[in-house]
Design a protein around this motif. Structure first.
Motif, PDB file in Angstrom:
ATOM      1  N   CYS A   1       0.707  -1.292   0.027  1.00 34.09           N
ATOM      2  CA  CYS A   1      -0.111   0.094  -0.100  1.00 34.09           C
ATOM      3  C   CYS A   1       0.822   1.194  -0.065  1.00 34.09           C
ATOM      4  O   CYS A   1       1.963   1.300   0.756  1.00 34.09           O
ATOM      5  CB  CYS A   1      -0.795   0.111   1.293  1.00 34.09           C
ATOM      6  SG  CYS A   1      -2.058   1.478   1.543  1.00 34.09           S
TER       7      CYS A   1
ATOM      8  N   GLY B   1      -4.599   3.768   2.550  1.00 29.25           N
ATOM      9  CA  GLY B   1      -5.961   3.439   2.927  1.00 29.25           C
ATOM     10  C   GLY B   1      -6.467   1.962   3.029  1.00 29.25           C
ATOM     11  O   GLY B   1      -7.598   1.493   3.286  1.00 29.25           O
ATOM     12  N   SER B   2      -5.516   1.054   2.694  1.00 27.89           N
ATOM     13  CA  SER B   2      -5.622  -0.312   2.624  1.00 27.89           C
ATOM     14  C   SER B   2      -6.138  -1.078   4.124  1.00 27.89           C
ATOM     15  O   SER B   2      -5.824  -0.645   5.006  1.00 27.89           O
ATOM     16  CB  SER B   2      -4.561  -1.003   1.947  1.00 27.89           C
ATOM     17  OG  SER B   2      -4.734  -2.444   2.191  1.00 27.89           O
TER      18      SER B   2
ATOM     19  N   ASP C   1      -4.957  -3.208  -1.126  1.00 27.56           N
ATOM     20  CA  ASP C   1      -6.219  -4.020  -1.477  1.00 27.56           C
ATOM     21  C   ASP C   1      -6.772  -3.415  -2.675  1.00 27.56           C
ATOM     22  O   ASP C   1      -8.271  -3.622  -2.438  1.00 27.56           O
ATOM     23  CB  ASP C   1      -7.139  -4.205  -0.100  1.00 27.56           C
ATOM     24  CG  ASP C   1      -7.429  -2.910   0.569  1.00 27.56           C
ATOM     25  OD1 ASP C   1      -7.198  -1.766  -0.162  1.00 27.56           O
ATOM     26  OD2 ASP C   1      -8.072  -2.906   1.373  1.00 27.56           O
TER      27      ASP C   1
ATOM     28  N   THR D   1      -7.855  -0.200  -2.549  1.00 27.10           N
ATOM     29  CA  THR D   1      -8.507   1.069  -1.975  1.00 27.10           C
ATOM     30  C   THR D   1      -7.944   2.307  -2.825  1.00 27.10           C
ATOM     31  O   THR D   1      -8.792   3.202  -3.158  1.00 27.10           O
ATOM     32  CB  THR D   1      -8.248   1.166  -0.461  1.00 27.10           C
ATOM     33  OG1 THR D   1      -8.756   0.118   0.190  1.00 27.10           O
ATOM     34  CG2 THR D   1      -8.859   2.412   0.175  1.00 27.10           C
ATOM     35  N   HIS D   2      -6.727   2.232  -3.120  1.00 27.48           N
ATOM     36  CA  HIS D   2      -6.286   3.560  -3.965  1.00 27.48           C
ATOM     37  C   HIS D   2      -7.274   4.141  -5.133  1.00 27.48           C
ATOM     38  O   HIS D   2      -7.567   5.233  -5.321  1.00 27.48           O
ATOM     39  CB  HIS D   2      -4.824   3.543  -4.402  1.00 27.48           C
ATOM     40  CG  HIS D   2      -4.655   2.472  -5.182  1.00 27.48           C
ATOM     41  ND1 HIS D   2      -4.416   1.073  -4.794  1.00 27.48           N
ATOM     42  CD2 HIS D   2      -4.736   2.148  -6.766  1.00 27.48           C
ATOM     43  CE1 HIS D   2      -4.428   0.362  -5.965  1.00 27.48           C
ATOM     44  NE2 HIS D   2      -4.678   1.068  -6.925  1.00 27.48           N
TER      45      HIS D   2
ATOM     46  N   SER E   1     -10.418   3.796  -5.215  1.00 24.78           N
ATOM     47  CA  SER E   1     -11.769   4.368  -4.751  1.00 24.78           C
ATOM     48  C   SER E   1     -11.694   5.723  -4.198  1.00 24.78           C
ATOM     49  O   SER E   1     -12.469   6.175  -3.929  1.00 24.78           O
ATOM     50  CB  SER E   1     -12.627   3.314  -3.934  1.00 24.78           C
ATOM     51  OG  SER E   1     -12.066   2.774  -2.836  1.00 24.78           O
TER      52      SER E   1
END
Length: 69
Positions: free
Chosen positions: A42, A46-47, A54, A56-57, A59
């Motif tokens: 990450c 934000g993961s 995961d 998240t980057h 979104s």
């Protein structure tokens, strides 16, 4: 070092650090994380699966595209 044992860390645009090759990933206490020979770390913070990425980057709109000089 033989070419097949080379460790590469790629800085993905707007995403993770992609690590490829035989490397040990340890925490601050020296404990090893279990991982495959290729994995993503990450970079956005934000993961939900830190230190691993995961996705998240995508979104949260993380943006960073540094270039080597």
């Amino acid at each position: 070092m033989a070419e097949d044992h080379k460790i590469t860390i790629k800085v993905n645009d707007n995403g993770s650090f992609r690590v490829t090759g035989p490397v040990e990933l340890v925490d601050a206490e020296g404990n090893s994380f279990e991982h495959k020979e290729s994995f993503s770390l990450c970079r956005c913070g934000g993961s939900g699966n830190k230190p691993f990425c995961d996705g998240t980057h995508k979104s949260i709109g993380f943006q960073s595209a540094p270039r080597a000089k």
